[in-house]
Design a protein around this motif. Sequence first.
Motif, PDB file in Angstrom:
ATOM      1  N   UNK A  64       0.863  -1.174   0.000  1.00  0.00           N
ATOM      2  CA  UNK A  64       0.000   0.000   0.000  1.00  0.00           C
ATOM      3  C   UNK A  64       0.900   1.225   0.000  1.00  0.00           C
ATOM      4  N   UNK A  65       0.615   2.197  -0.873  1.00  0.00           N
ATOM      5  CA  UNK A  65       1.446   3.396  -0.999  1.00  0.00           C
ATOM      6  C   UNK A  65       0.584   4.631  -0.851  1.00  0.00           C
ATOM      7  N   UNK A  66       0.944   5.519   0.075  1.00  0.00           N
ATOM      8  CA  UNK A  66       0.324   6.836   0.150  1.00  0.00           C
ATOM      9  C   UNK A  66       1.223   7.833  -0.572  1.00  0.00           C
ATOM     10  N   UNK A  67       0.618   8.902  -1.082  1.00  0.00           N
ATOM     11  CA  UNK A  67       1.419   9.924  -1.749  1.00  0.00           C
ATOM     12  C   UNK A  67       1.876   9.531  -3.133  1.00  0.00           C
ATOM     13  N   UNK A  68       1.134   8.636  -3.783  1.00  0.00           N
ATOM     14  CA  UNK A  68       1.550   8.159  -5.091  1.00  0.00           C
ATOM     15  C   UNK A  68       1.526   9.203  -6.180  1.00  0.00           C
ATOM     16  N   UNK A  69       0.794  10.301  -5.977  1.00  0.00           N
ATOM     17  CA  UNK A  69       0.750  11.336  -7.006  1.00  0.00           C
ATOM     18  C   UNK A  69       1.896  12.330  -6.878  1.00  0.00           C
ATOM     19  N   UNK A  70       2.698  12.204  -5.811  1.00  0.00           N
ATOM     20  CA  UNK A  70       3.826  13.109  -5.611  1.00  0.00           C
ATOM     21  C   UNK A  70       5.082  12.661  -6.334  1.00  0.00           C
ATOM     22  N   UNK A  71       6.143  13.424  -6.183  1.00  0.00           N
ATOM     23  CA  UNK A  71       7.403  13.193  -6.884  1.00  0.00           C
ATOM     24  C   UNK A  71       8.023  11.857  -6.501  1.00  0.00           C
ATOM     25  N   UNK A  72       8.305  11.665  -5.215  1.00  0.00           N
ATOM     26  CA  UNK A  72       8.898  10.404  -4.774  1.00  0.00           C
ATOM     27  C   UNK A  72       7.896   9.265  -4.945  1.00  0.00           C
ATOM     28  N   UNK A  73       6.631   9.513  -4.597  1.00  0.00           N
ATOM     29  CA  UNK A  73       5.629   8.461  -4.666  1.00  0.00           C
ATOM     30  C   UNK A  73       5.447   7.901  -6.062  1.00  0.00           C
ATOM     31  N   UNK A  74       5.383   8.763  -7.063  1.00  0.00           N
ATOM     32  CA  UNK A  74       5.222   8.298  -8.441  1.00  0.00           C
ATOM     33  C   UNK A  74       6.401   7.445  -8.872  1.00  0.00           C
ATOM     34  N   UNK A  75       7.601   7.919  -8.584  1.00  0.00           N
ATOM     35  CA  UNK A  75       8.791   7.160  -8.973  1.00  0.00           C
ATOM     36  C   UNK A  75       8.909   5.859  -8.184  1.00  0.00           C
ATOM     37  N   UNK A  76       8.449   5.863  -6.932  1.00  0.00           N
ATOM     38  CA  UNK A  76       8.458   4.628  -6.146  1.00  0.00           C
ATOM     39  C   UNK A  76       7.497   3.600  -6.746  1.00  0.00           C
TER      40      UNK A  76
END
Length: 345
Positions: A15-27
């Motif tokens: 589960x990933x929070x912040x997926x729309x952000x810079x680190x989150x998208x790349x993660x």
Amino acid sequence: MECSTEWTMVPRKVFVTGGSGFIGTNLIRLLLDQGYHVKALVRSAADSEHLERLQPGSGTMESVEGDLNDPENWSAMKGCDALFHVAAHYSLWQSDREQLRRSNVLGTRNILAAARRAEVSRVVYTSSVAAIGAGKEGQTLNESHQTPVDQLVGEYKQSKYWAEMEARQAIDAGQDIVIVNPTTPIGPWDRKPTPTGDIILRFLRGNMPFYLDTGLNIIDVDDVCWGHLLALTRGKTGRRYILGHRNMTLKTLLDLLSKHTGIASPSRRIPYWIPLLTARVQEDILAKFGVTPSIAVDGVRMSRQWMHYDSSRAVHELGLPQSDLSAAVERAIGWFKQHGYVQKS
């Protein structure tokens, strides 16, 4: 509490929070490439559109609409082996104090509680070197340093400190959490952009005639994402890991941008008091009359500190990569140009 326990489970669903952000998208890009099934918490369908265009690799992804403080997050998290809590609100405006507390502090408290209720085995919590603090010129900080919270510059840094304290309380209560503290990542998918991405854009647009004398630590965003994944599988419960690479001055970064673009790097250093005075007039006075400020007081205050860090622990214990920063800068420039950011006013 810090212990030497490493995680022995092989995760399949995260589960990933912040997926729309810079680190989150790349993660998420990395997780999909490595074959994980990813559930990404997004605030709206619009926030998930770019995620759906990512190359899936051998993994799969589904988006879940919600908020960090939604009491039903645990049900969406049920069945996941691990949580990457990457989401955070970033703002240097003093007027955003309450939003920073609600998203960063209460949001962390509630998402960790949801993970406990969902019986998620391990959490990687994305803190920041902002929570550790900053030093003086010539000083390099590691995970053992802690600037007193009342000396952290700005509401954002203080909110990240208190959010990390939420994680520490959960660790003390028995939750398996590894803390990662990224420095300043550079690379593609910097959509908002971040403050460093904004520096790159202003340079590309020719809007940087001067520079401030300040220090920072730069790392390829891909390495930050590998640091998250390595923290999941190799990290020790309760430990902080600084995810960084090269300490440099802002002028060195601008010179590197010049090397890749042919645009002249600014040669004149601006005294600290000039942007500080400008910021105070804009934010403290003109904003009250409806004028949108362009410079944050806390942003200028932060620039007076040197943000140099030692990532040895993450390199030695996790195997954190230390990739060529020139390549990261080149990819960032290419992504901004490809997506039409340079032409924006």
